[in-house]
Design an enzyme around this catalytic site. Structure first.
Site, short mmCIF file in Angstrom:
data_model
loop_
_atom_site.label_atom_id
_atom_site.label_comp_id
_atom_site.label_asym_id
_atom_site.label_seq_id
_atom_site.Cartn_x
_atom_site.Cartn_y
_atom_site.Cartn_z
CG ASP A 117 2.78 3.80 5.18
OD1 ASP A 117 1.47 2.89 5.54
OD2 ASP A 117 4.34 3.03 5.81
CB SER A 128 1.59 0.97 2.96
OG SER A 128 2.25 0.06 3.73
CE LYS A 178 6.12 1.33 3.31
NZ LYS A 178 5.36 1.03 4.21
N1 URA Z 1 4.76 -3.34 3.63
C1 URA Z 1 4.58 -2.55 3.56
O1 URA Z 1 5.17 -1.36 3.96
N2 URA Z 1 2.96 -2.20 4.04
C2 URA Z 1 2.23 -3.79 4.09
O2 URA Z 1 1.42 -2.50 3.90
C3 URA Z 1 3.03 -4.15 3.76
C4 URA Z 1 4.03 -4.55 3.65
#
Ligand code: URA
Length: 434
Positions: free
Chosen positions: A161, A183, A187
């Site tokens: 990512d 994304s 996480k």
């Molecule tokens: N925050 C993220 O972690 N990823 C994105 O693509 C946009 C905002």
């Protein structure tokens, strides 16, 4: 399988299989598929979209590209919160101790500010000594022992990512709803969350400028959570004007401390209680968010949330004397109000302009890795709906540089719109999506 065929399939609006997504992302992560092919693919995704199933598969492949934390070795339910980023959004600093004080442990991996929206780690580092670089073992130990952890991402958390985001940033492909959703959620999943409260900001000071887009993003993230066996609720919250009064790192820490003492701006206090209420419900501590809100309010009023915050900062090496005497936190050289040049009702206080002015003062960074000034920022004295007399203070600017100070004072007046007629105050939240 060939990368070019996967790009062509997405260009022609095809639906990629899990195997194709895995091949493509893993190939990118280990250097076998070059940036230019991934850039073309990201643009095809931006233009043609992805189904919820494709997005869930992409999320899991991104999450599995590095270390996958298992928080259930430390706690039975791992509840996390994610804000899509805003101006004056110091919510984590208050919500995490609130929830933990109600008996629901929260281990949180946070980020730094980028652009005009602030980041929790930068705020936390206003407190001298406070560490935000815990190892995975330290994270799990602290979660187990005191039920509250707030730290930065290790290099090995969802590394694909990180690489993809960097590429999107320079290829005009950030603004894709499936790419943003995957994304964010990759996480959260790699960080071990089993339930996630999503605070999706909408408005001038947010990524998502309109309610429709924000709703789509929120729904997709909730679907990804469900599709990957996690629980999730999304709140659509208003980011047209800054949240609370303080914008800037040490200023926001002071406001969080005030709020944890059961004071602080009413809008920010209420926002935190609602978010905490939903987290407590998601974590199974209470039956519903309203009950959760009440429990959170008790922990604010009886001081247990404040005690949790002190425990968090102490165990992460922060100097506790700064919490008991927050006036000792970094202070700027020039502190002066911007006064109103007219009387009237405020009909707009533009969060993006306030956020950008704060960055220009040095509170944020234009590029990743730049140093920031923890002392500077802006206090927003009046909100939409307030009646303001001529010469009343509208903002207080905190600056360390005279020319930036003068520029900020002028810029802030552009953030405002006025009305002769009374104006309704802005709602805090628009919708709950579950
Ligand atoms: N925050 C993220 O972690 N990823 C994105 O693509 C946009 C905002």
């Amino acid at each position: 399988m060939r990368a070019v065929d996967i790009i062509i399939k997405k260009r022609d609006r095809g639906e990629l299989t899990r195997e194709e997504i895995k091949f493509f992302i893993n190939g990118f992560n280990n250097g076998e598929i070059p940036d230019y092919q991934v850039s073309a693919w990201a643009m095809a995704v931006l233009l043609n979209g992805m189904t919820a199933r494709e997005t869930t598969d992409l999320t899991l492949v991104l999450a599995e590209s590095g270390e996958m934390l298992d928080c259930t070795v430390a706690v039975p339910v791992a509840v996390d919160k994610h804000s899509t980023g805003g101006v004056g959004d110091k919510t984590t600093l208050v919500v995490q101790p609130l929830v933990a004080a109600c008996g629901l442990p929260v281990g949180k991996i946070s980020g730094r500010g980028l652009g005009f929206s602030g980041g929790t780690l930068d705020k936390l580092e206003s407190i001298p000594g406070c560490r935000v670089d815990l190892t995975t073992e330290e994270f799990l130990d602290q979660l187990r022992s005191v039920g509250v952890v707030l730290t930065g991402q290790t290099a090995n958390l969802a590394p694909a990512d990180g690489k993809l985001y960097a590429l999107r940033d320079v290829t005009g492909t950030v603004q894709s709803i499936p790419l943003i959703a995957s994304s964010v959620m990759s996480k959260k999943i790699a960080g071990g969350a089993t339930a996630v409260l999503l605070d999706v900001k909408v408005g001038s000071g947010a990524f998502m400028k309109d309610l429709d887009q924000a709703r789509q993003l929120a729904r997709l993230m909730v679907e990804i959570a469900e599709g990957s066996g996690r629980k999730s609720v999304a709140l659509l919250s208003n980011m047209n004007q800054p949240l609370g009064r303080a914008v800037g790192n040490a200023l926001e820490v002071r406001e969080a401390i005030e709020t944890l003492h059961n004071q602080g701006p009413q809008d920010f206090r209420e926002h935190c209680l609602v978010v905490a209420g939903h987290m407590l419900a998601l974590g199974g501590k209470v039956d519903n968010a309203e009950e959760g809100r009440k429990a959170a309010e008790v922990s604010l009023e009886n001081g247990s949330a404040w005690d949790k915050f002190k425990t968090l900062i102490t165990i992460q090496g922060g100097d506790i004397e700064y919490l008991d005497a927050p006036e000792r936190l970094p202070v700027a050289r020039y502190v002066e109000p911007v006064r109103s040049t007219r009387a009237g009702y405020l009909s707009w206080v533009d969060a993006q302009i306030v956020g950008e002015t704060s960055v220009d003062l040095g509170a944020g960074r234009a590029k990743k890795g730049e140093p920031i000034d923890h002392a500077v920022g802006i206090e927003v004295i009046h909100k939409v709906g307030d009646y303001v007399e001529k010469d009343q203070a509208l903002f207080i600017v905190h600056a360390n540089d005279e020319s930036r100070f003068i520029a900020a004072k002028e810029q802030l007046l552009d953030a405002l719109a006025w009305s002769e007629q009374p104006v309704d105050s802005q709602p805090l939240f628009y919708e709950v999506i579950s």
